[in-house]
Enzyme design. Sequence first.
Site, PDB file in Angstrom:
ATOM      1  N   SER A  92     -27.834  56.251   7.833  1.00  0.00           N
ATOM      2  CA  SER A  92     -29.155  56.655   8.301  1.00  0.00           C
ATOM      3  C   SER A  92     -29.055  57.581   9.525  1.00  0.00           C
ATOM      4  O   SER A  92     -28.340  58.587   9.487  1.00  0.00           O
ATOM      5  CB  SER A  92     -29.985  55.399   8.608  1.00  0.00           C
TER       6      SER A  92
ATOM      7  N   ASP B 184     -31.630  54.466   1.909  1.00  0.00           N
ATOM      8  CA  ASP B 184     -31.011  54.198   3.207  1.00  0.00           C
ATOM      9  C   ASP B 184     -29.837  53.225   3.105  1.00  0.00           C
ATOM     10  O   ASP B 184     -30.000  52.073   2.703  1.00  0.00           O
ATOM     11  CB  ASP B 184     -32.093  53.628   4.130  1.00  0.00           C
TER      12      ASP B 184
END
Length: 281
Positions: free
Chosen positions: A38, A159
């Site tokens: 991320s 993610d």
Amino acid sequence: MSIGLVLEGGGMRGVYTAGALDYLMERQLYYPYVIGVSAGACNAASYISKQIGRNRIVTIDYVRDPRYLSYRNLLREKSIFGMKFIFDEIPNRLVPFDYDTFYHSEQQFVVGTMDALSGEPVYFTKDAAGKEMFDIVQASSSLPFISVPVVRDGRELLDGGICDPIPIRKSIADGNERNVIILTQVKSYRKRPFQWGWLARRVYPNYHGLINVMEQRHKTYNETLDYIDELERTGKAIVIRPSLDLKVGRTEKNPVKLTGLYELGYRDAQRLQQSLDKWAL
């Protein structure tokens, strides 16, 4: 012994990591192996391209630009973060990214993503992904509910911080006996159980792997923190984490608060100079 650099995500809290990385770059501390998820993966890119200050500019100077972070983006791109703006307009025109240095760097770069259907972690290396590496970084930054998956090799990717929030075990499995770990939460922080399972089942009725991972994420995250504490106690990890809780959220838009967090990251890394320098010998 090989040394890895492990970078947690955290949305806008990643500006803490930007400050810490700027200090490392000023000290010419470039580790041979870098893994991030991320926001950690986003920060890692400018670290590998050796662009001191770039992450600070991108994160803080543009945070109030609605193209960067706004609910307008959710309507236009199905993502609260403007992915086209962040991964195209900024690096290619507004704050130029040094692609040449990045791709010619001898540093190994690994980005963690998650297969949305199975919930399994999927890792990509810079060497294998090539010119599509930034599509992978975008996938690793695509949060459920506020982003859409990135499709690659038949997988729907989200993610990486959901299934492997701090990829220290992956770094160790790849041969790094010692690791510098940059976290974005204070030492006392522990994640609470996921409260929105009912909503996730409505939004993602076919993503059983994703839902299972989200419901178990607090256990995975907290167990990883305990593991990191043990590595730190035994001298196998240097952990840079916020020494103060500045109450910065994942979607924080206050540039004053973000600047304070960036400066804290720089200072916290600076406090560990002696330990970092020893590992640099």
